[in-house]
Design an enzyme around this catalytic site. Structure first.
Site, mmCIF file in Angstrom:
data_model
loop_
_atom_site.group_PDB
_atom_site.id
_atom_site.type_symbol
_atom_site.label_atom_id
_atom_site.label_comp_id
_atom_site.label_asym_id
_atom_site.label_seq_id
_atom_site.Cartn_x
_atom_site.Cartn_y
_atom_site.Cartn_z
ATOM 1 N N GLU A 66 0.824 -1.222 0.000
ATOM 2 C CA GLU A 66 0.000 0.000 0.000
ATOM 3 C C GLU A 66 0.857 1.270 0.000
ATOM 4 O O GLU A 66 0.529 2.249 -0.662
ATOM 5 C CB GLU A 66 -0.885 -0.033 1.253
ATOM 6 C CG GLU A 66 -2.069 0.890 1.217
ATOM 7 C CD GLU A 66 -2.977 0.639 2.425
ATOM 8 O OE1 GLU A 66 -3.466 -0.494 2.598
ATOM 9 O OE2 GLU A 66 -3.164 1.581 3.209
ATOM 10 N N ASP A 67 1.947 1.251 0.733
ATOM 11 C CA ASP A 67 2.673 2.497 1.011
ATOM 12 C C ASP A 67 4.103 2.584 0.486
ATOM 13 O O ASP A 67 4.788 3.577 0.748
ATOM 14 C CB ASP A 67 2.700 2.750 2.533
ATOM 15 C CG ASP A 67 1.321 3.021 3.098
ATOM 16 O OD1 ASP A 67 0.448 3.473 2.339
ATOM 17 O OD2 ASP A 67 1.107 2.779 4.303
HETATM 18 N N1 LIG Z 1 -3.082 6.824 14.305
HETATM 19 C C1 LIG Z 1 -2.118 7.165 13.442
HETATM 20 N N2 LIG Z 1 -2.249 6.823 12.134
HETATM 21 C C2 LIG Z 1 -1.251 7.146 11.290
HETATM 22 C C3 LIG Z 1 -0.104 7.846 11.736
HETATM 23 N N3 LIG Z 1 0.718 8.005 10.679
HETATM 24 C C4 LIG Z 1 0.130 7.427 9.626
HETATM 25 N N4 LIG Z 1 -1.059 6.915 9.982
HETATM 26 C C5 LIG Z 1 -1.990 6.227 9.072
HETATM 27 O O1 LIG Z 1 -3.009 7.168 8.759
HETATM 28 C C6 LIG Z 1 -4.182 6.429 8.408
HETATM 29 C C7 LIG Z 1 -5.365 7.201 8.837
HETATM 30 O O2 LIG Z 1 -5.379 8.409 8.176
HETATM 31 P P1 LIG Z 1 -6.503 8.721 7.122
HETATM 32 O O3 LIG Z 1 -6.349 10.129 6.707
HETATM 33 O O4 LIG Z 1 -7.824 8.291 7.686
HETATM 34 O O5 LIG Z 1 -6.188 7.749 5.904
HETATM 35 P P2 LIG Z 1 -5.095 7.870 4.754
HETATM 36 O O6 LIG Z 1 -3.768 8.167 5.403
HETATM 37 O O7 LIG Z 1 -5.162 6.512 4.117
HETATM 38 O O8 LIG Z 1 -5.561 8.962 3.826
HETATM 39 C C8 LIG Z 1 -4.107 5.079 9.093
HETATM 40 O O9 LIG Z 1 -4.354 4.134 8.079
HETATM 41 P P3 LIG Z 1 -5.452 3.004 8.155
HETATM 42 O O10 LIG Z 1 -6.002 2.796 6.809
HETATM 43 O O11 LIG Z 1 -6.402 3.172 9.266
HETATM 44 O O12 LIG Z 1 -4.613 1.783 8.462
HETATM 45 P P4 LIG Z 1 -3.238 1.316 7.809
HETATM 46 O O13 LIG Z 1 -2.977 2.165 6.591
HETATM 47 O O14 LIG Z 1 -2.236 1.518 8.902
HETATM 48 O O15 LIG Z 1 -3.454 -0.095 7.456
HETATM 49 C C9 LIG Z 1 -2.682 5.031 9.652
HETATM 50 O O16 LIG Z 1 -1.954 3.883 9.316
HETATM 51 C C10 LIG Z 1 -0.015 8.222 13.114
HETATM 52 O O17 LIG Z 1 0.938 8.839 13.558
HETATM 53 N N5 LIG Z 1 -1.036 7.850 13.916
#
Ligand SMILES: Nc1nc2c(ncn2[C@@H]2O[C@H](COP(=O)(O)OP(=O)(O)O)[C@@H](OP(=O)(O)OP(=O)(O)O)[C@H]2O)c(=O)[nH]1
Ligand SMILES: [Mn+2]
Length: 179
Positions: A66-67
């Site tokens: 994904e990243d």
């Molecule tokens: N809580 C938190 N999240 C962070 C941080 N840095 C990066 N993230 C990532 O940001 C996502 C949530 O941000 P959003 O704005 O909702 O989603 P996006 O990054 O995909 O646009 C989470 O992905 P997700 O789709 O929910 O999960 P995943 O991508 O980890 O699988 C999380 O992994 C951080 O410092 N704290």
């Protein structure tokens, strides 16, 4: 069962660190991104009692396609089809609009295998633990609150998978008055 990490597991840890090496989390300290995937695998091994090594490896790799520039073909060639299939089940399609990706995470959670559900539970738990302490840079309070609301919808479709993780998540949701 082996009492030491396998060579495959160590290769996987090294690969995740290498692929995520340029990335940082969104917290104020800009934590190295790899800390998150290590946390997810550690939550599974230590808190959920998971011994299934393919699950622990897929946890380390859960954001690598994904990243980063890694592909499913790379993951399959290096770590095999079982690990690759798990990574596939927890990978968002980044070509879709954000709202659609968020909706699909809720829908796909219910359809995934119980091994993939374990990884999603640990992923959400680590993200929510982090959000309890930090507001990611650029996020408003409202956006942070909405993440808890959305994460609960994902978790509600992952239930019946691991009681230790679900209890930890429910403690967080109760603190946010979401249940
Ligand atoms: N809580 C938190 N999240 C962070 C941080 N840095 C990066 N993230 C990532 O940001 C996502 C949530 O941000 P959003 O704005 O909702 O989603 P996006 O990054 O995909 O646009 C989470 O992905 P997700 O789709 O929910 O999960 P995943 O991508 O980890 O699988 C999380 O992994 C951080 O410092 N704290
Ligand atoms: Mn993640």
């Amino acid at each position: 069962m082996a009492t030491h990490p396998s060579k495959q597991f160590m290769k996987c840890l090294q690969y995740a660190a290498h692929k995520h090496s340029e990335q940082r989390r969104k917290d104020p300290k800009c934590t190295p991104y790899v800390n998150h995937v290590i946390n997810v695998s550690t939550i599974l091994a230590v808190e959920a009692g998971v011994q299934d090594e393919a699950v622990l490896m897929a946890a380390l790799l859960h954001d690598v396609v994904e990243d980063t520039d890694a592909t499913f073909a790379d993951v399959e060639a290096l770590f095999g089809s079982d690990v690759c299939n798990l990574v596939c089940q927890v990978t968002d399609d980044k070509s879709l609009e954000k709202q659609e990706r968020k909706r699909l995470q809720i829908v796909n959670a219910a359809k995934s295998s119980s091994r993939a559900k374990l990884i999603k539970l640990a992923d959400k738990l680590d993200n929510l633990r982090d959000l309890q302490i930090n507001t990611p840079s650029g996020w408003t309070e409202e956006r942070r609150e909405q993440y808890f609301v959305w994460a609960k919808k994902v978790v509600d479709n992952l239930r019946g998978t691991n009681s230790a993780l679900e209890q930890q998540l429910d403690d967080i949701f109760r603190q946010r008055c979401l249940m």
